[in-house]
Design a protein around this motif. Structure first.
Motif, PDB file in Angstrom:
ATOM      1  N   LEU A  98      24.329  43.371  29.928  1.00  0.00           N
ATOM      2  CA  LEU A  98      25.318  44.368  30.362  1.00  0.00           C
ATOM      3  C   LEU A  98      25.724  44.072  31.809  1.00  0.00           C
ATOM      4  O   LEU A  98      26.909  44.118  32.164  1.00  0.00           O
ATOM      5  CB  LEU A  98      24.743  45.782  30.261  1.00  0.00           C
ATOM      6  N   ALA A 135      25.513  41.165  33.318  1.00  0.00           N
ATOM      7  CA  ALA A 135      26.317  39.938  33.330  1.00  0.00           C
ATOM      8  C   ALA A 135      27.771  40.284  32.998  1.00  0.00           C
ATOM      9  O   ALA A 135      28.714  39.682  33.527  1.00  0.00           O
ATOM     10  CB  ALA A 135      25.758  38.926  32.326  1.00  0.00           C
ATOM     11  N   GLY A 136      27.955  41.292  32.145  1.00  0.00           N
ATOM     12  CA  GLY A 136      29.302  41.754  31.801  1.00  0.00           C
ATOM     13  C   GLY A 136      30.000  42.417  32.980  1.00  0.00           C
ATOM     14  O   GLY A 136      31.219  42.275  33.146  1.00  0.00           O
ATOM     15  N   LEU A 137      29.220  43.135  33.816  1.00  0.00           N
ATOM     16  CA  LEU A 137      29.814  43.680  35.039  1.00  0.00           C
ATOM     17  C   LEU A 137      30.277  42.526  35.927  1.00  0.00           C
ATOM     18  O   LEU A 137      31.363  42.572  36.521  1.00  0.00           O
ATOM     19  CB  LEU A 137      28.794  44.547  35.789  1.00  0.00           C
ATOM     20  N   PHE A 196      31.130  39.584  34.869  1.00  0.00           N
ATOM     21  CA  PHE A 196      32.312  39.031  34.197  1.00  0.00           C
ATOM     22  C   PHE A 196      33.557  39.813  34.616  1.00  0.00           C
ATOM     23  O   PHE A 196      34.608  39.235  34.914  1.00  0.00           O
ATOM     24  CB  PHE A 196      32.108  39.104  32.677  1.00  0.00           C
ATOM     25  N   ALA A 197      33.438  41.151  34.654  1.00  0.00           N
ATOM     26  CA  ALA A 197      34.587  41.991  35.020  1.00  0.00           C
ATOM     27  C   ALA A 197      34.982  41.776  36.484  1.00  0.00           C
ATOM     28  O   ALA A 197      36.170  41.766  36.814  1.00  0.00           O
ATOM     29  CB  ALA A 197      34.272  43.468  34.757  1.00  0.00           C
ATOM     30  N   TYR A 214      36.908  38.607  36.346  1.00  0.00           N
ATOM     31  CA  TYR A 214      38.157  38.765  35.594  1.00  0.00           C
ATOM     32  C   TYR A 214      39.194  39.499  36.428  1.00  0.00           C
ATOM     33  O   TYR A 214      40.370  39.150  36.446  1.00  0.00           O
ATOM     34  CB  TYR A 214      37.848  39.555  34.314  1.00  0.00           C
ATOM     35  N   THR A 215      38.743  40.550  37.135  1.00  0.00           N
ATOM     36  CA  THR A 215      39.690  41.359  37.915  1.00  0.00           C
ATOM     37  C   THR A 215      39.828  40.842  39.348  1.00  0.00           C
ATOM     38  O   THR A 215      40.628  41.371  40.109  1.00  0.00           O
ATOM     39  CB  THR A 215      39.243  42.835  37.979  1.00  0.00           C
ATOM     40  N   TRP A 220      29.546  30.214  33.246  1.00  0.00           N
ATOM     41  CA  TRP A 220      30.847  30.755  33.650  1.00  0.00           C
ATOM     42  C   TRP A 220      30.901  31.123  35.128  1.00  0.00           C
ATOM     43  O   TRP A 220      31.850  31.770  35.571  1.00  0.00           O
ATOM     44  CB  TRP A 220      31.191  31.985  32.782  1.00  0.00           C
ATOM     45  N   GLY A 272      26.298  42.102  24.509  1.00  0.00           N
ATOM     46  CA  GLY A 272      25.877  42.896  25.664  1.00  0.00           C
ATOM     47  C   GLY A 272      26.809  42.675  26.840  1.00  0.00           C
ATOM     48  O   GLY A 272      27.219  43.626  27.517  1.00  0.00           O
ATOM     49  N   LEU A 273      27.154  41.435  27.069  1.00  0.00           N
ATOM     50  CA  LEU A 273      28.076  41.111  28.168  1.00  0.00           C
ATOM     51  C   LEU A 273      29.410  41.833  27.966  1.00  0.00           C
ATOM     52  O   LEU A 273      29.968  42.411  28.905  1.00  0.00           O
ATOM     53  CB  LEU A 273      28.261  39.595  28.251  1.00  0.00           C
ATOM     54  N   ALA A 274      29.886  41.834  26.745  1.00  0.00           N
ATOM     55  CA  ALA A 274      31.168  42.496  26.477  1.00  0.00           C
ATOM     56  C   ALA A 274      31.075  44.002  26.704  1.00  0.00           C
ATOM     57  O   ALA A 274      31.993  44.614  27.253  1.00  0.00           O
ATOM     58  CB  ALA A 274      31.611  42.196  25.043  1.00  0.00           C
ATOM     59  N   CYS A 275      29.947  44.595  26.324  1.00  0.00           N
ATOM     60  CA  CYS A 275      29.773  46.037  26.573  1.00  0.00           C
ATOM     61  C   CYS A 275      29.797  46.314  28.078  1.00  0.00           C
ATOM     62  O   CYS A 275      30.406  47.293  28.524  1.00  0.00           O
ATOM     63  CB  CYS A 275      28.453  46.538  25.991  1.00  0.00           C
ATOM     64  N   GLY A 276      29.144  45.471  28.852  1.00  0.00           N
ATOM     65  CA  GLY A 276      29.150  45.648  30.305  1.00  0.00           C
ATOM     66  C   GLY A 276      30.558  45.540  30.862  1.00  0.00           C
ATOM     67  O   GLY A 276      30.964  46.322  31.732  1.00  0.00           O
ATOM     68  N   ALA A 277      31.333  44.589  30.353  1.00  0.00           N
ATOM     69  CA  ALA A 277      32.726  44.453  30.787  1.00  0.00           C
ATOM     70  C   ALA A 277      33.523  45.694  30.375  1.00  0.00           C
ATOM     71  O   ALA A 277      34.409  46.143  31.099  1.00  0.00           O
ATOM     72  CB  ALA A 277      33.342  43.190  30.184  1.00  0.00           C
ATOM     73  N   ALA A 282      33.020  48.441  32.754  1.00  0.00           N
ATOM     74  CA  ALA A 282      33.775  48.203  33.991  1.00  0.00           C
ATOM     75  C   ALA A 282      35.286  48.396  33.778  1.00  0.00           C
ATOM     76  O   ALA A 282      36.061  48.173  34.704  1.00  0.00           O
ATOM     77  CB  ALA A 282      33.473  46.807  34.529  1.00  0.00           C
ATOM     78  N   LEU A 315      37.322  46.922  31.278  1.00  0.00           N
ATOM     79  CA  LEU A 315      38.059  45.934  30.483  1.00  0.00           C
ATOM     80  C   LEU A 315      38.009  46.360  29.011  1.00  0.00           C
ATOM     81  O   LEU A 315      37.278  47.268  28.642  1.00  0.00           O
ATOM     82  CB  LEU A 315      37.463  44.536  30.671  1.00  0.00           C
TER      83      LEU A 315
END
Lengths: 332, 453
Positions: free
Chosen positions: A132, A134-136, A138-139, A142-143, A173, B191-196, B199, B201
């Motif tokens: 999760l 790592a997804g922050l 990613f955002a 991305y932004t 990435w 999981g990464l996508a959920c975190g995005a 935020a 996205l």
């Protein structure tokens, strides 16, 4: 891996900053002690994991955080929320399951969030916060908002497969993420010697080309320095960084843990010789940055904040029964 | 005034305990954090620490006492400057923590209330012929053009153009920042996508097949579906988990499972299962726009099939609305995904015998369009539920229960379920066919509820 290479670095903290760090650590300590007391009185129930002993980690990280940075952690999360700027009243009221809590009483100790403060929980599944986080990251990329995700996990979580799935993607990435392993030496009741093949957890990113370093997590100064280095690395587009914070929790894993898996002497030694707050207090006094009276004033101040939070957490009403059926879906 | 020390609750379930041992005697000075006593809870023997500095003035409950209720005063601590004379002025026991009063239940009569009907589907007049594969690709491309926060990630979605070629052309149009090949790491990238999503996205997660979503189901449920509730409505996660679901052809047990009932079980998720290319396009666009997590169940065998799709840039379908694919008066048949065709084939068999079946394409499994099903049953008085998944705790079980709750008085026959065989999917061609519902089985079930057998 050149795990100990040091690049970047923080400017020397000013006296004012040092005093602020002391105050923040003390706030966490007193808040958690109060939470423990309220648990004892039956006002807080269920799972409750205290951060006492580990205060320097999150205070040191947050000391050098950037304005767009985000933060995510596991269930031992009260300290992170306080230092991210969340209101102690709202945090304590969530612990008591009241309408004034951050999740209006529907989340509890392990599930609180503040989009405004960019604090993304509070997660109860060991290791799940790592992808999760790592997804922050990613955002952030991305932004292009310039932020770095501070992703905390414990020494127990680093044996979860999804942590390595996250390391791989974050490195592949070049995501702006600092993985902070809070190694408090025990995965619940299992010591790191018994759960981890290889005790140098900062090397767990070696296979993915992620630099890592061990940090004295009981020293706010050491944490702050390492944090600045790691954040600079991630922010400059070089990808993730791992900090292994060697720290210690004085209390059990959760409230019902008698902690029989470690000796009293070990706990006493850490408390008496390595306490992050005592060390900071001594430094402030030795360097003449504060007087005994000044310390007492901070003490009183912090106590008042915690008392107010505790009172709010008991006077705030339970959520309305209609809340059972709200917040399941957003009406499109 | 001396400070009262109360018997603490030291585990989530403790209501009373044994005061095993005092580690301080009357007159001893104590510091906050020092261990005062050992207390046996229902789980373990715990150390109990002092909360305040002072002197242990009086022990009120002797060591060895069993059954001490939580919040009973067990000792008095004298604060700085107080002497023993203060003990007589000890306050009355503080009010105990409120025991959870039986809450007044919020009204929830049926386990599954009948949701207000979703808005009607618009009427379209111009159509183009498209495969389901193309319709899905167009849905994603159109949404990506209008919303820069939408991106696609998954295994082989970019350079390979999709394992089933669903994302053909998307890399070329949107670039590698928005069409992202992941490693084979379902739990990680979900999981990464959920975190995005947290935020802000709007990720579209492609599972090469939904079978692999089992690796990631913790994130679909714990991280995506529950977060809005756990955060008191603060943190949303707008995300689509899509991929082929159910049996393809001869791929064996681990690649031939229907997840409709698994995901439909979970509050906080929407679950869609399109059949036609129009379903696929209209529902996927709706799913991407939806602020909630949506599980989108496609079917590999449908990807190459062609249907008429409304030729309108604003075409989108409402979530939560079923479609009557074939009107009839004698028996209702509900189905979703590829089974809609099986139901239509069964209806043709029945027509020859003078039975007119009404075939409902559910489209949306959660929320289920109960209103449309009930309205149909009020007309036909009979219903057969058809699904490819296993029967136990399946979608048919749900429909049977919903009919008991909402249409009992209109039923002239018991609800009949037709489902996949309750076995792991076999590989052999003849056995695989036996494991999947066939039109004649559905027709048999319809004859049975019409008492025509």
């Amino acid at each position: 891996m050149a795990s100990k290479k040091k690049v970047g670095g923080a400017a020397e903290p000013t006296p004012k900053e040092l005093i602020r760090y002391y105050r923040e650590m003390l706030l966490i300590r007193r808040f958690e002690e109060k939470a423990g007391q309220l648990y004892g009185m039956g006002l807080i129930n269920g799972f409750c994991h205290l951060y006492i002993g580990q205060e320097a980690v999150v205070v040191g990280m947050q000391a050098v955080a950037g304005p767009a940075d985000s933060c995510i952690t596991s269930y031992r999360d009260h300290g992170h929320m306080l230092v991210c700027g969340m209101d102690p009243k709202g945090v304590m009221a969530e612990l008591t399951g009241r309408a004034g809590g951050y999740s209006r009483g529907k989340g509890g100790s392990m599930h609180m969030f503040s989009k405004e403060k960019r604090f993304y929980g509070g997660h109860g599944i060991v290791g799940a916060q790592v992808p999760l986080g790592a997804g922050l990251g990613f955002a952030h990329k991305y932004t292009k908002d310039g932020g770095v995700a501070h992703v905390y996990c414990g020494d127990g979580a680093v044996n979860q497969g999804q942590v390595y799935e996250s390391f791989n993607m974050a490195s592949l990435w070049k995501l702006p993420v600092v993985f902070v392993i809070e190694n408090n030496k025990y995965a619940m009741g299992t010591s790191s010697a018994r759960h981890a093949a290889g005790q140098e957890l900062y090397k767990r990113g070696d296979a993915y080309g992620i630099p890592g370093e061990p940090v004295n997590g009981m020293s706010i100064i050491a944490v702050r320095e390492a944090a600045a280095r790691a954040l600079e690395h991630a922010r400059s587009g070089q990808g993730p960084y791992i900090l292994e914070m060697n720290t210690y929790r004085y209390r059990g894993h959760s409230m019902s843990d008698p902690a029989k898996y470690r000796s009293k002497e070990e706990v006493t030694r850490m408390r008496e010789q390595h306490d992050p707050i005592d060390q900071m207090k001594e430094k402030l006094l030795a360097d003449g940055l504060i007087t005994e009276d000044g310390l007492k004033e901070i003490d009183r101040d912090v106590k008042a904040v915690v008392t107010e939070a505790a009172e709010f957490s008991q006077t705030s009403p339970e959520p309305d029964v209609s809340e059972l059926w709200t917040d399941i879906l957003i009406e499109a | 005034m001396p400070i009262q020390v109360l018997m603490p609750a030291l585990s989530p379930t403790m209501t009373e305990g044994k005061l095993a041992n005092w580690l301080k005697a009357e007159g001893d000075s104590v510091k906050a954090g020092e261990v005062l006593a050992e207390i046996e809870t229902d789980k373990a023997t715990m150390e109990f620490e002092a909360a305040e500095d002072g002197v242990l003035g009086k022990i009120l409950v002797a060591a060895g006492t069993e059954g001490v209720a939580v919040n009973t005063p067990i000792a008095l601590i004298l604060a700085d400057g107080e002497d023993a004379s203060a003990l007589s002025s000890a306050p009355a026991p503080a009010a105990a923590a409120p025991t959870a009063a039986a809450p007044v239940a919020a009204a929830a009569p049926a386990a599954v209330p009948m949701a207000p009907a979703a808005p009607d589907e618009k009427v379209y007049t111009s159509f183009k012929r498209q495969t389901v594969r193309e319709a899905l690709r167009d849905a994603m491309a159109e949404e990506m053009r209008t919303d820069p926060k939408v991106f696609l990630l998954g295994e082989e979605v970019a350079q390979y153009q999709g394992a089933y070629k669903v994302s053909q052309g998307l890399l070329e149009e949107f670039g590698a920042e928005r069409v992202i090949d992941t490693p084979i790491t379902e739990m990680g990238f979900a999981g990464l996508a959920c975190g995005a999503g947290y935020a802000g996205l709007k990720p579209i997660v492609e599972f090469m097949t939904m079978n692999f979503s089992m690796q990631a189901i913790d994130h679909v449920i714990n991280s995506a579906a529950k977060t809005l509730y756990m955060s008191g409505g603060q943190l949303e996660c707008s995300i689509v988990f899509r991929g082929p679901n159910g049996a393809a052809s001869r791929v064996g047990a681990q690649h031939s499972q229907d997840y409709a009932s698994w995901y439909a079980h979970c509050p906080g998720l929407k679950v869609l299962a399109p059949w036609s290319a129009a379903d696929a396009k209209g529902l996927l666009k709706a799913a991407i726009r939806d602020p909630n997590p949506v599980v989108f169940l496609e079917n590999e065998l449908l990807y190459g099939q062609s249907f008429d799709v409304p030729d309108d840039p604003d075409f989108v379908l409402p979530i939560g609305r079923a479609k009557i694919e074939r009107a009839g008066t004698h028996v209702t048949i509900t189905a979703y995904s590829r089974m809609v065709q099986v139901a239509l084939d069964a209806a043709e068999l029945l027509k020859a015998e003078g039975i007119e079946a009404e075939v409902i394409n559910l489209r949306s499994i959660r929320p289920l369009d109960i209103a449309t099903i009930v309205a149909s049953v009020k007309k036909t008085n009979r219903i057969v539920s058809l699904e490819e998944g296993w029967p136990v705790a399946g979608i048919g079980s749900e429909i049977a229960a919903v009919m008991m709750e909402h249409a009992f008085d209109w039923l002239d026959a018991p609800v009949v379920r037709v489902a996949g065989a309750d076995v792991p999917m076999p590989y052999a061609a003849n056995l695989e066919k036996l494991a999947l519902p066939q039109p004649n089985q559905v027709a048999d079930a319809a004859r049975a509820v019409c008492y025509r057998r």
